[in-house]
Motif scaffolding. Structure first.
Motif, PDB file in Angstrom:
ATOM      1  N   PRO A   1      47.760  31.140  42.088  1.00 37.30           N
ATOM      2  CA  PRO A   1      47.028  33.172  41.878  1.00 37.30           C
ATOM      3  C   PRO A   1      47.338  33.452  40.555  1.00 37.30           C
ATOM      4  CG  PRO A   1      46.561  33.288  44.222  1.00 37.30           C
ATOM      5  CD  PRO A   1      46.868  32.168  44.133  1.00 37.30           C
ATOM      6  N   SER A   2      49.148  33.679  41.258  1.00 34.42           N
ATOM      7  CA  SER A   2      50.305  33.824  40.670  1.00 34.42           C
ATOM      8  C   SER A   2      50.343  33.490  38.698  1.00 34.42           C
ATOM      9  CB  SER A   2      51.482  33.926  40.960  1.00 34.42           C
ATOM     10  OG  SER A   2      51.886  32.218  40.740  1.00 34.42           O
ATOM     11  N   LEU A   3      50.297  32.819  38.380  1.00 29.69           N
ATOM     12  CA  LEU A   3      49.701  31.390  37.373  1.00 29.69           C
ATOM     13  C   LEU A   3      49.051  31.297  36.950  1.00 29.69           C
ATOM     14  CD1 LEU A   3      52.632  30.659  39.163  1.00 29.69           C
ATOM     15  CD2 LEU A   3      52.613  29.139  37.204  1.00 29.69           C
TER      16      LEU A   3
ATOM     17  N   PHE B   1      45.064  25.451  43.357  1.00 28.83           N
ATOM     18  CA  PHE B   1      45.991  25.203  41.903  1.00 28.83           C
ATOM     19  C   PHE B   1      45.473  25.000  41.317  1.00 28.83           C
ATOM     20  CE2 PHE B   1      49.722  23.492  44.492  1.00 28.83           C
ATOM     21  CZ  PHE B   1      50.176  25.074  44.283  1.00 28.83           C
ATOM     22  N   THR B   2      43.726  24.483  40.873  1.00 20.73           N
ATOM     23  CA  THR B   2      42.903  24.870  40.019  1.00 20.73           C
ATOM     24  C   THR B   2      41.424  25.377  40.179  1.00 20.73           C
ATOM     25  OG1 THR B   2      41.197  23.039  41.722  1.00 20.73           O
ATOM     26  CG2 THR B   2      43.563  21.817  40.444  1.00 20.73           C
ATOM     27  N   SER B   3      41.016  26.560  41.078  1.00 19.60           N
ATOM     28  CA  SER B   3      40.437  27.117  41.117  1.00 19.60           C
ATOM     29  C   SER B   3      40.582  28.709  40.350  1.00 19.60           C
ATOM     30  CB  SER B   3      40.242  27.476  42.921  1.00 19.60           C
ATOM     31  OG  SER B   3      41.334  28.397  43.458  1.00 19.60           O
ATOM     32  N   GLU B   4      39.518  29.011  39.505  1.00  9.24           N
ATOM     33  CA  GLU B   4      39.107  29.832  38.878  1.00  9.24           C
ATOM     34  C   GLU B   4      39.096  31.374  39.161  1.00  9.24           C
ATOM     35  OE1 GLU B   4      39.926  29.552  35.728  1.00  9.24           O
ATOM     36  OE2 GLU B   4      39.583  27.703  35.339  1.00  9.24           O
ATOM     37  N   ILE B   5      40.103  31.612  38.886  1.00  6.38           N
ATOM     38  CA  ILE B   5      39.650  33.230  39.213  1.00  6.38           C
ATOM     39  C   ILE B   5      38.633  34.657  39.204  1.00  6.38           C
ATOM     40  CG2 ILE B   5      41.821  35.520  39.306  1.00  6.38           C
ATOM     41  CD1 ILE B   5      42.878  33.145  40.003  1.00  6.38           C
ATOM     42  N   SER B   6      38.700  35.081  40.393  1.00  4.50           N
ATOM     43  CA  SER B   6      37.031  35.558  39.476  1.00  4.50           C
ATOM     44  C   SER B   6      37.227  36.642  38.999  1.00  4.50           C
ATOM     45  CB  SER B   6      36.471  35.750  41.258  1.00  4.50           C
ATOM     46  OG  SER B   6      35.882  36.960  41.433  1.00  4.50           O
ATOM     47  N   PRO B   7      36.359  36.703  37.807  1.00  2.00           N
ATOM     48  CA  PRO B   7      36.484  37.501  37.116  1.00  2.00           C
ATOM     49  C   PRO B   7      35.573  39.177  37.386  1.00  2.00           C
ATOM     50  CG  PRO B   7      33.979  36.831  36.638  1.00  2.00           C
ATOM     51  CD  PRO B   7      35.150  35.925  37.810  1.00  2.00           C
ATOM     52  N   HIS B   8      35.424  38.840  38.543  1.00  2.00           N
ATOM     53  CA  HIS B   8      35.216  40.647  39.553  1.00  2.00           C
ATOM     54  C   HIS B   8      36.273  41.360  40.517  1.00  2.00           C
ATOM     55  CE1 HIS B   8      30.884  39.637  37.597  1.00  2.00           C
ATOM     56  NE2 HIS B   8      31.212  38.707  38.702  1.00  2.00           N
ATOM     57  N   ILE B   9      37.253  40.466  39.988  1.00  2.00           N
ATOM     58  CA  ILE B   9      38.451  41.034  41.445  1.00  2.00           C
ATOM     59  C   ILE B   9      38.740  42.438  40.726  1.00  2.00           C
ATOM     60  CG2 ILE B   9      40.587  40.509  41.747  1.00  2.00           C
ATOM     61  CD1 ILE B   9      40.769  37.335  42.378  1.00  2.00           C
ATOM     62  N   GLY B  10      39.025  42.348  38.958  1.00  2.00           N
ATOM     63  CA  GLY B  10      39.186  43.621  38.679  1.00  2.00           C
ATOM     64  C   GLY B  10      38.092  45.109  38.824  1.00  2.00           C
ATOM     65  N   GLY B  11      37.086  45.043  39.386  1.00  2.00           N
ATOM     66  CA  GLY B  11      36.003  45.894  40.063  1.00  2.00           C
ATOM     67  C   GLY B  11      35.280  45.917  38.934  1.00  2.00           C
ATOM     68  N   ALA B  12      35.063  45.553  37.862  1.00  2.00           N
ATOM     69  CA  ALA B  12      34.314  45.040  36.432  1.00  2.00           C
ATOM     70  C   ALA B  12      32.509  43.846  37.403  1.00  2.00           C
ATOM     71  CB  ALA B  12      34.790  43.776  35.686  1.00  2.00           C
TER      72      ALA B  12
END
Length: 292
Positions: A77-79, A281-292
């Motif tokens: 997740p850091s990259l 390493f390959t899963s996309e970051i969820s767009p809702h993590i930031g609360g949006a």
């Protein structure tokens, strides 16, 4: 008097010979009883420690797997997910898998004959890296751990994340070294020799063990078939020798030749580790993590 040339049985012995043999059998039975106590204590102590060691070796595989997952969880997740980031994560993925592989290679028969060429062909190693790894004084894993440390300091930009990732790497190094440390744990040779000698001596003397028929009842001695005693001794000897054989094979927990049903399988742990690292390493970051 006993018949000349006839079988030496309770039916034909004179009184003195019968009681002399009965006294000898009683003394031998007392010796077998004392020896059984000592053998049982020694073998039980050794068996409990050896099985505990086998379970510790099994748990150590999960420890190494967990440390690999920790690195993936912190690095993934850091990259980002750009082409450059994915290439960089593929490098660290290769190093983590190689570190796992070289942790078990010296002790696993199916790994021992795997050289650098198959690792290059499957994409886990580059030819230039192989030339550097072959120069290692101890193990290729040591060099790879240094590469992992350098990679983390170059690519993980957030200081707290970098610190935690380096801590996870230190724990991976400790867990990987623990595999070899556990394999080096052995009982003293003199103690193992004492166990083998005691068990074999007990098995040889077991037929002279205590009788379940009173020697005062000579008629019962003459009429008994002693089948149950013979079968009981056979079962007891088989138990002690089987336990000794099992403990011998547990000394090589990754060897699938002697006792394949009991051998540990690092390949299974390696594959499950690889699958989870790919998710990190390959899963996309969820767009809702930031609360949006």
């Amino acid at each position: 008097e006993a018949r000349a040339g006839g079988p030496l049985t309770a039916q034909v012995m004179d009184e003195d010979m019968y009681w002399s043999l009965a006294l000898f059998t009683k003394e031998a039975g007392a010796l077998v009883t004392s020896l059984q106590t000592a053998v049982s204590l020694l073998l039980s102590f050794y068996a409990l420690n050896r099985i505990s060691w086998f379970w510790a070796m099994m748990r150590q595989g999960w420890v190494v797997q967990g440390r690999c997952h920790d690195l993936g969880m912190l690095i993934g997740p850091s990259l980002g997910r750009s082409e450059q980031d994915l290439r960089a994560m593929f490098v660290v993925y290769r190093y983590i898998m190689l570190c796992f592989f070289f942790s078990y290679q010296p002790f696993t028969p199916c790994f021992q004959f795997v050289g650098f060429d198959p690792l290059i062909k499957c994409g886990l190693m580059l030819e230039a890296e192989a030339k550097e790894l072959v120069k290692a004084h101890t193990s290729p894993r040591t060099v790879i751990e240094g590469w992992l440390s350098t990679w983390i300091q170059m690519h993980v930009k957030d200081p707290p994340t970098r610190q935690q990732t380096l801590q996870a790497l230190r724990e991976l190094r400790s867990g990987a070294a623990g595999v070899g440390d556990l394999m080096d744990e052995r009982a003293p040779v003199s103690f193992e020799s004492l166990i083998y000698i005691s068990v074999y001596a007990f098995c040889l003397l077991l037929p002279f063990g205590p009788s379940n028929i009173d020697y005062e009842n000579r008629r019962a001695i003459m009429g008994a078939w002693h089948v149950a005693s013979v079968l009981g001794d056979g079962v007891l000897v088989a138990f002690y020798l089987s336990l000794l054989h099992l403990l011998y094979h547990l000394q090589a927990p990754f060897d699938s030749i002697g006792a394949p049903q009991d051998s540990l399988n690092p390949i299974a742990i390696l594959l499950t580790t690889e699958k989870k690292l790919r998710d990190y390493f390959t899963s996309e970051i969820s767009p809702h993590i930031g609360g949006a």
